[in-house]
Scaffold this motif. Sequence first.
Motif, PDB file in Angstrom:
ATOM      1  N   ASP A 180       0.851  -1.185   0.000  1.00  0.00           N
ATOM      2  CA  ASP A 180       0.000   0.000   0.000  1.00  0.00           C
ATOM      3  C   ASP A 180       0.890   1.239   0.000  1.00  0.00           C
ATOM      4  OD1 ASP A 180      -2.398  -1.485   2.282  1.00  0.00           O
ATOM      5  OD2 ASP A 180      -2.253  -1.603   0.115  1.00  0.00           O
ATOM      6  N   ARG A 181       0.589   2.144  -0.912  1.00  0.00           N
ATOM      7  CA  ARG A 181       1.369   3.383  -1.006  1.00  0.00           C
ATOM      8  C   ARG A 181       0.455   4.511  -1.454  1.00  0.00           C
ATOM      9  NH1 ARG A 181       6.192   5.615   0.522  1.00  0.00           N
ATOM     10  NH2 ARG A 181       6.981   6.964  -1.107  1.00  0.00           N
ATOM     11  N   ASN A 182       0.347   5.550  -0.645  1.00  0.00           N
ATOM     12  CA  ASN A 182      -0.446   6.740  -0.962  1.00  0.00           C
ATOM     13  C   ASN A 182      -1.884   6.401  -1.355  1.00  0.00           C
ATOM     14  OD1 ASN A 182       1.775   8.385  -0.442  1.00  0.00           O
ATOM     15  ND2 ASN A 182       2.461   8.295  -2.558  1.00  0.00           N
ATOM     16  N   GLY A 183      -2.509   5.499  -0.636  1.00  0.00           N
ATOM     17  CA  GLY A 183      -3.903   5.165  -0.880  1.00  0.00           C
ATOM     18  C   GLY A 183      -4.143   4.210  -2.031  1.00  0.00           C
ATOM     19  N   VAL A 184      -3.089   3.654  -2.613  1.00  0.00           N
ATOM     20  CA  VAL A 184      -3.218   2.690  -3.707  1.00  0.00           C
ATOM     21  C   VAL A 184      -2.625   1.365  -3.248  1.00  0.00           C
ATOM     22  CG1 VAL A 184      -2.553   2.123  -6.086  1.00  0.00           C
ATOM     23  CG2 VAL A 184      -3.072   4.494  -5.476  1.00  0.00           C
ATOM     24  N   ARG A 185      -3.355   0.287  -3.499  1.00  0.00           N
ATOM     25  CA  ARG A 185      -2.830  -1.054  -3.227  1.00  0.00           C
ATOM     26  C   ARG A 185      -2.203  -1.571  -4.516  1.00  0.00           C
ATOM     27  NH1 ARG A 185      -5.907  -4.633   0.495  1.00  0.00           N
ATOM     28  NH2 ARG A 185      -4.745  -3.257   1.842  1.00  0.00           N
ATOM     29  N   TRP A 186      -0.950  -1.959  -4.448  1.00  0.00           N
ATOM     30  CA  TRP A 186      -0.200  -2.447  -5.611  1.00  0.00           C
ATOM     31  C   TRP A 186      -0.015  -3.955  -5.498  1.00  0.00           C
ATOM     32  CZ3 TRP A 186       0.494   0.933  -9.396  1.00  0.00           C
ATOM     33  CH2 TRP A 186       0.443   2.289  -9.075  1.00  0.00           C
ATOM     34  N   ILE A 187      -0.485  -4.675  -6.501  1.00  0.00           N
ATOM     35  CA  ILE A 187      -0.221  -6.109  -6.597  1.00  0.00           C
ATOM     36  C   ILE A 187       1.189  -6.233  -7.180  1.00  0.00           C
ATOM     37  CG2 ILE A 187      -0.846  -8.287  -7.711  1.00  0.00           C
ATOM     38  CD1 ILE A 187      -3.721  -7.166  -7.958  1.00  0.00           C
ATOM     39  N   CYS A 188       2.056  -6.928  -6.476  1.00  0.00           N
ATOM     40  CA  CYS A 188       3.433  -7.096  -6.952  1.00  0.00           C
ATOM     41  C   CYS A 188       3.498  -8.284  -7.903  1.00  0.00           C
ATOM     42  CB  CYS A 188       4.376  -7.304  -5.777  1.00  0.00           C
ATOM     43  SG  CYS A 188       4.459  -5.866  -4.687  1.00  0.00           S
TER      44      CYS A 188
ATOM     45  N   PRO B  11      -8.686   1.667  -4.772  1.00  0.00           N
ATOM     46  CA  PRO B  11      -7.740   1.986  -5.847  1.00  0.00           C
ATOM     47  C   PRO B  11      -6.571   1.004  -5.823  1.00  0.00           C
ATOM     48  CG  PRO B  11      -8.403   3.986  -4.721  1.00  0.00           C
ATOM     49  CD  PRO B  11      -8.948   2.829  -3.921  1.00  0.00           C
ATOM     50  N   ALA B  12      -6.340   0.330  -6.957  1.00  0.00           N
ATOM     51  CA  ALA B  12      -5.295  -0.687  -7.013  1.00  0.00           C
ATOM     52  C   ALA B  12      -4.689  -0.729  -8.404  1.00  0.00           C
ATOM     53  CB  ALA B  12      -5.867  -2.062  -6.648  1.00  0.00           C
ATOM     54  N   GLY B  13      -3.432  -1.124  -8.454  1.00  0.00           N
ATOM     55  CA  GLY B  13      -2.723  -1.275  -9.708  1.00  0.00           C
ATOM     56  C   GLY B  13      -1.735  -2.419  -9.581  1.00  0.00           C
ATOM     57  N   VAL B  14      -0.856  -2.529 -10.558  1.00  0.00           N
ATOM     58  CA  VAL B  14       0.141  -3.595 -10.564  1.00  0.00           C
ATOM     59  C   VAL B  14       1.525  -2.966 -10.632  1.00  0.00           C
ATOM     60  CG1 VAL B  14       1.035  -5.606 -11.801  1.00  0.00           C
ATOM     61  CG2 VAL B  14      -1.434  -5.219 -11.683  1.00  0.00           C
ATOM     62  N   ALA B  15       2.412  -3.449  -9.782  1.00  0.00           N
ATOM     63  CA  ALA B  15       3.819  -3.043  -9.797  1.00  0.00           C
ATOM     64  C   ALA B  15       4.607  -4.214 -10.375  1.00  0.00           C
ATOM     65  CB  ALA B  15       4.303  -2.706  -8.394  1.00  0.00           C
ATOM     66  N   LEU B  16       5.132  -4.036 -11.579  1.00  0.00           N
ATOM     67  CA  LEU B  16       5.913  -5.084 -12.243  1.00  0.00           C
ATOM     68  C   LEU B  16       7.386  -4.884 -11.926  1.00  0.00           C
ATOM     69  CD1 LEU B  16       6.048  -7.482 -14.230  1.00  0.00           C
ATOM     70  CD2 LEU B  16       6.284  -5.783 -16.062  1.00  0.00           C
ATOM     71  N   ASP B  17       8.025  -5.921 -11.411  1.00  0.00           N
ATOM     72  CA  ASP B  17       9.447  -5.906 -11.063  1.00  0.00           C
ATOM     73  C   ASP B  17       9.781  -4.762 -10.109  1.00  0.00           C
ATOM     74  OD1 ASP B  17       9.835  -8.165 -12.598  1.00  0.00           O
ATOM     75  OD2 ASP B  17      10.442  -7.059 -14.372  1.00  0.00           O
ATOM     76  N   ALA B  18       8.997  -4.679  -9.034  1.00  0.00           N
ATOM     77  CA  ALA B  18       9.189  -3.629  -8.033  1.00  0.00           C
ATOM     78  C   ALA B  18      10.619  -3.617  -7.515  1.00  0.00           C
ATOM     79  CB  ALA B  18       8.217  -3.840  -6.870  1.00  0.00           C
ATOM     80  N   GLY B  19      11.159  -2.436  -7.376  1.00  0.00           N
ATOM     81  CA  GLY B  19      12.505  -2.266  -6.840  1.00  0.00           C
ATOM     82  C   GLY B  19      13.620  -2.430  -7.841  1.00  0.00           C
ATOM     83  N   SER B  20      13.296  -2.732  -9.089  1.00  0.00           N
ATOM     84  CA  SER B  20      14.359  -2.895 -10.084  1.00  0.00           C
ATOM     85  C   SER B  20      14.425  -1.656 -10.977  1.00  0.00           C
ATOM     86  CB  SER B  20      14.105  -4.129 -10.954  1.00  0.00           C
ATOM     87  OG  SER B  20      13.064  -3.882 -11.865  1.00  0.00           O
ATOM     88  N   ALA B  21      15.514  -1.518 -11.675  1.00  0.00           N
ATOM     89  CA  ALA B  21      15.677  -0.387 -12.599  1.00  0.00           C
ATOM     90  C   ALA B  21      14.681  -0.459 -13.746  1.00  0.00           C
ATOM     91  CB  ALA B  21      17.100  -0.366 -13.144  1.00  0.00           C
ATOM     92  N   ASP B  22      14.202  -1.663 -14.072  1.00  0.00           N
ATOM     93  CA  ASP B  22      13.254  -1.838 -15.173  1.00  0.00           C
ATOM     94  C   ASP B  22      11.818  -1.944 -14.694  1.00  0.00           C
ATOM     95  OD1 ASP B  22      15.334  -1.879 -17.039  1.00  0.00           O
ATOM     96  OD2 ASP B  22      15.649  -4.029 -16.732  1.00  0.00           O
ATOM     97  N   GLY B  23      11.554  -1.634 -13.428  1.00  0.00           N
ATOM     98  CA  GLY B  23      10.212  -1.745 -12.885  1.00  0.00           C
ATOM     99  C   GLY B  23       9.238  -0.803 -13.577  1.00  0.00           C
ATOM    100  N   THR B  24       7.981  -1.211 -13.605  1.00  0.00           N
ATOM    101  CA  THR B  24       6.921  -0.419 -14.229  1.00  0.00           C
ATOM    102  C   THR B  24       5.694  -0.465 -13.344  1.00  0.00           C
ATOM    103  OG1 THR B  24       7.723  -1.039 -16.430  1.00  0.00           O
ATOM    104  CG2 THR B  24       5.513  -0.127 -16.309  1.00  0.00           C
ATOM    105  N   LEU B  25       5.044   0.687 -13.198  1.00  0.00           N
ATOM    106  CA  LEU B  25       3.776   0.751 -12.486  1.00  0.00           C
ATOM    107  C   LEU B  25       2.647   0.864 -13.481  1.00  0.00           C
ATOM    108  CD1 LEU B  25       4.615   3.245  -9.605  1.00  0.00           C
ATOM    109  CD2 LEU B  25       4.522   0.745  -9.484  1.00  0.00           C
ATOM    110  N   PHE B  26       1.594   0.076 -13.262  1.00  0.00           N
ATOM    111  CA  PHE B  26       0.371   0.149 -14.050  1.00  0.00           C
ATOM    112  C   PHE B  26      -0.705   0.657 -13.091  1.00  0.00           C
ATOM    113  CE2 PHE B  26       2.987  -3.117 -16.078  1.00  0.00           C
ATOM    114  CZ  PHE B  26       3.072  -2.593 -17.361  1.00  0.00           C
ATOM    115  N   PRO B  27      -0.894   1.974 -13.031  1.00  0.00           N
ATOM    116  CA  PRO B  27      -1.763   2.569 -12.019  1.00  0.00           C
ATOM    117  C   PRO B  27      -3.247   2.408 -12.328  1.00  0.00           C
ATOM    118  CG  PRO B  27      -0.906   4.266 -13.464  1.00  0.00           C
ATOM    119  CD  PRO B  27      -0.247   2.967 -13.885  1.00  0.00           C
ATOM    120  N   PRO B  28      -4.096   2.679 -11.327  1.00  0.00           N
ATOM    121  CA  PRO B  28      -5.535   2.521 -11.498  1.00  0.00           C
ATOM    122  C   PRO B  28      -6.172   3.714 -12.221  1.00  0.00           C
ATOM    123  CG  PRO B  28      -5.066   3.190  -9.257  1.00  0.00           C
ATOM    124  CD  PRO B  28      -3.743   2.994  -9.936  1.00  0.00           C
TER     125      PRO B  28
END
Length: 179
Positions: free
Chosen positions: A95-103, A146-163
């Motif tokens: 959870d970050r800033n009111g958004v739940r991120w599926i890793c 509010p939820a989205g997907v965090a792909l490869d969280a913490g990596s240089a190639d990570g991507t967020l798919f926000p809601p």
Amino acid sequence: MTENGGGARESGRPSRLTELINMEPMGQGPAAPGSTSGPGAAPPEPMPPEPVPLELSPEERVVIGRREFAVRLGEFRRTAVLVPFDPYGSLWTADRNGVRWICAFSDEAALARFASAQGDDRRAWTYRTVLGVRLLDVMVPMLGMPAGVALDAGSADGTLFPPVAGIVPEAAAVDLKET
């Protein structure tokens, strides 16, 4: 790390999200032996984006950035990714800033780096393979917030798919005019 439930602690009836992860994607069965496509196949290596020339106007850079993101989103929707479970058998979320991120992670190496960064690389991580489209179109709306997907969280190639509209279904999208 284990796949398909090995080592997960049973905590009563699985959640509806867990049931959806366990289902085969509609219209797709397991890949045929020797096949290079299907849910169990390794995703194709994405081409690195072309560097954006600095002499472009800010408007041109925005157009190029949106185009590159659209390509990345399309690739993600068609690709099977690894979705880990926490030690209690639930989807690993943050959870970050009111958004739940599926890793979600593009491969076991990315998941292992994440586990190590969490200081939790000694336990066996249980995960499922899920199509990106299922995460965005089915699982995100089921979270009821509010939820989205965090792909490869913490990596240089990570991507967020926000809601937001165009990434998740309209019913699950956050109205940016309100924020």
